[in-house]
Design a protein around this motif. Structure first.
Motif: not given
Length: 81
Positions: A36, A39-46, A70, A73
């Motif tokens: 998780m 992946s946050v950067d690529s999923l735009d969750f940063s 988040v 997922k």
């Protein structure tokens, strides 16, 4: 006497490992958490959750969005709320 202590320890560890569901959750949580966070950067969750600059811990920036967007997922269920 040392053998007896080992048997007692083994007995306790066996009783804890009787639940395969508990072991599976324990084995998967760290890897899912790491996945998780990676992946946050690529999923735009940063803007919701991210590693701290030193990379040894993470920060949940927006707990409500974290739980709503988040967590579902990456995790099936949560008892956070």
């Amino acid at each position: 006497m040392a053998a007896m202590a080992n048997n007692e320890f083994i007995g306790r560890s066996r009783s804890r490992s009787n639940s395969s569901k508990t072991l599976a959750n324990r084995d998967h949580f760290p890897s899912k958490l790491y996945e998780m966070l990676e992946s946050v950067d690529s999923l735009d969750f940063s803007h919701i959750v991210s590693w701290l600059p030193h990379g040894r811990s993470f920060q949940v920036i927006d707990p409500n969005q974290f739980m709503d967007l988040v967590v579902p997922k990456f995790f099936k269920a949560t008892k956070y709320r």
